[in-house]
Design an enzyme around this catalytic site. Structure first.
Site, PDB file in Angstrom:
ATOM      1  N   ASP A  66      -7.668  -2.999   4.718  1.00  0.00           N
ATOM      2  CA  ASP A  66      -7.832  -1.968   5.746  1.00  0.00           C
ATOM      3  C   ASP A  66      -7.644  -0.560   5.199  1.00  0.00           C
ATOM      4  OD1 ASP A  66      -5.132  -2.383   5.226  1.00  0.00           O
ATOM      5  OD2 ASP A  66      -4.509  -2.034   7.299  1.00  0.00           O
TER       6      ASP A  66
ATOM      7  N   THR B  59       0.869  -1.178   0.000  1.00  0.00           N
ATOM      8  CA  THR B  59       0.000   0.000   0.000  1.00  0.00           C
ATOM      9  C   THR B  59       0.893   1.211   0.000  1.00  0.00           C
ATOM     10  OG1 THR B  59      -1.615  -1.134   1.382  1.00  0.00           O
ATOM     11  CG2 THR B  59      -1.654   1.248   1.488  1.00  0.00           C
TER      12      THR B  59
HETATM   13  N1  ASP Z   1      -2.978  -3.288   4.035  1.00  0.00           N
HETATM   14  C1  ASP Z   1      -3.251  -3.505   2.641  1.00  0.00           C
HETATM   15  C2  ASP Z   1      -4.415  -4.425   2.489  1.00  0.00           C
HETATM   16  O1  ASP Z   1      -4.652  -5.248   3.354  1.00  0.00           O
HETATM   17  C3  ASP Z   1      -2.119  -4.056   1.879  1.00  0.00           C
HETATM   18  C4  ASP Z   1      -0.763  -3.723   2.357  1.00  0.00           C
HETATM   19  O2  ASP Z   1      -0.530  -2.650   2.855  1.00  0.00           O
HETATM   20  O3  ASP Z   1       0.157  -4.542   2.244  1.00  0.00           O
HETATM   21  O4  ASP Z   1      -5.056  -4.352   1.453  1.00  0.00           O
END
Ligand code: ASP
Length: 304
Positions: A195, A164
């Protein structure tokens, strides 16, 4: 002032710094920076460079939060439209809602002037299909008329799990804000939200106390309301360090479900920051800029 972002932020971090220095509202500065991250195809987790869902379709999650008003705008599983974080900001500014998903989010984006386009790169499509075909075997000929549930546990690709971009800032008006954007978990089940668009889980901001944003396993931070927990702990008088430690303790108490790592990014109203790596492999880096720095610095997260 302070600007904090994870390592994926490199294409747009300097733009956000420049805008903050000019006195821009923190959200405008961060949305502009994230737009550059979303356009950079070598960032393989956000925007055009991200990975599709199991059906080979890109679905973007993004959000903004104004810590002074606690207004939120978010989009989830948004197809065919980039930059997603800018759409989230429009949701915040133009609707009485805080979140739109799927086709409704796409319709809203078009109504506000964004253009639909193919957001899946040829290279991503090739890698997605190679991975899926291998997993499906003889069933590949019937795709997409195959059960997807079995794939959700077997298709996870350690090289391309998820990531992200998250930005947090305290601007020249002392406003503390957050912005996020992602294509989510590579080969996720269609409609899966991580999230990054969920206020309280992947991000939270309150100009009186601080802000937090998380990367990696969204399934964990949604369950623990990690970002809100950190800001609430600061409201209750805990230091930034203790607030993050409390959130890590809650994550470490999870014993069921999908448990990989989480990286917590947090700032407080005194201008301090803390980035903690909870069980993610390798050294996790992040970007930091404060007015005393001539250049943004790439630093290494602490291990929880
Ligand atoms: N937190 C993000 C998700 O669960 C992905 C990530 O940051 O690695 O979609």
């Amino acid at each position: 002032m302070i600007l904090l972002a994870n390592s994926e932020a490199w294409p747009g971090f300097a733009d956000s710094v420049a805008l903050l220095k000019q006195g821009a509202h923190g959200l405008d500065a961060m949305v502009a920076g994230i737009g550059k991250v979303e356009r950079e195809t070598s960032v393989r987790s956000v925007g055009y460079g991200g990975w599709p869902n199991m059906l080979g379709r890109m679905e973007f999650d993004a959000a903004v939060m104004d810590g002074t008003t606690r207004d939120v705008g978010a989009v989830g599983a948004l197809p065919d439209i980039l930059p997603a974080c800018a759409v989230a900001q429009q949701v915040m500014q133009r609707l009485p809602h805080v979140m739109l998903t799927g086709e409704g989010a796409k319709r809203f984006a078009i109504e506000t002037g964004f253009s639909p386009e193919e957001t899946l790169l040829d290279d991503s499509k090739r890698i997605w299909w190679e991975r899926l075909e291998k997993e499906l075997g003889a069933d590949a000929a019937r795709f997409p008329d195959v059960p997807l549930i079995p794939l959700s546990t077997t298709i996870t690709d350690p090289e391309r799990v998820r990531d992200t971009t998250v930005f947090l800032c305290r601007d020249s008006q002392r406003g503390i804000h957050s912005a996020t954007s992602t294509s989510g978990w590579a080969w996720k089940y269609p409609g899966r939200l991580g999230d990054s668009p969920i206020a309280g889980a992947g991000f939270y901001a309150d100009s009186r106390y601080g802000a937090a944003a998380c990367t990696h396993t969204g399934e964990m931070t949604v369950r623990c309301s990690t970002s809100r927990s950190i800001v609430l702990a600061m409201k209750l008088g805990h230091s930034l360090e203790d607030a993050v430690a409390l959130a890590v303790e809650e994550l470490s108490e999870l014993s069921t479900g999908f448990l990989a790592g989480v990286v917590i990014h947090a700032i407080d109203a005194h201008g301090d920051h803390r980035v903690v790596n909870f069980r993610c492999q390798g050294d996790i880096k992040y970007w930091l800029w404060e007015p005393s720095m001539s250049q943004p610095e790439l630093r290494t997260a602490l291990r929880a």
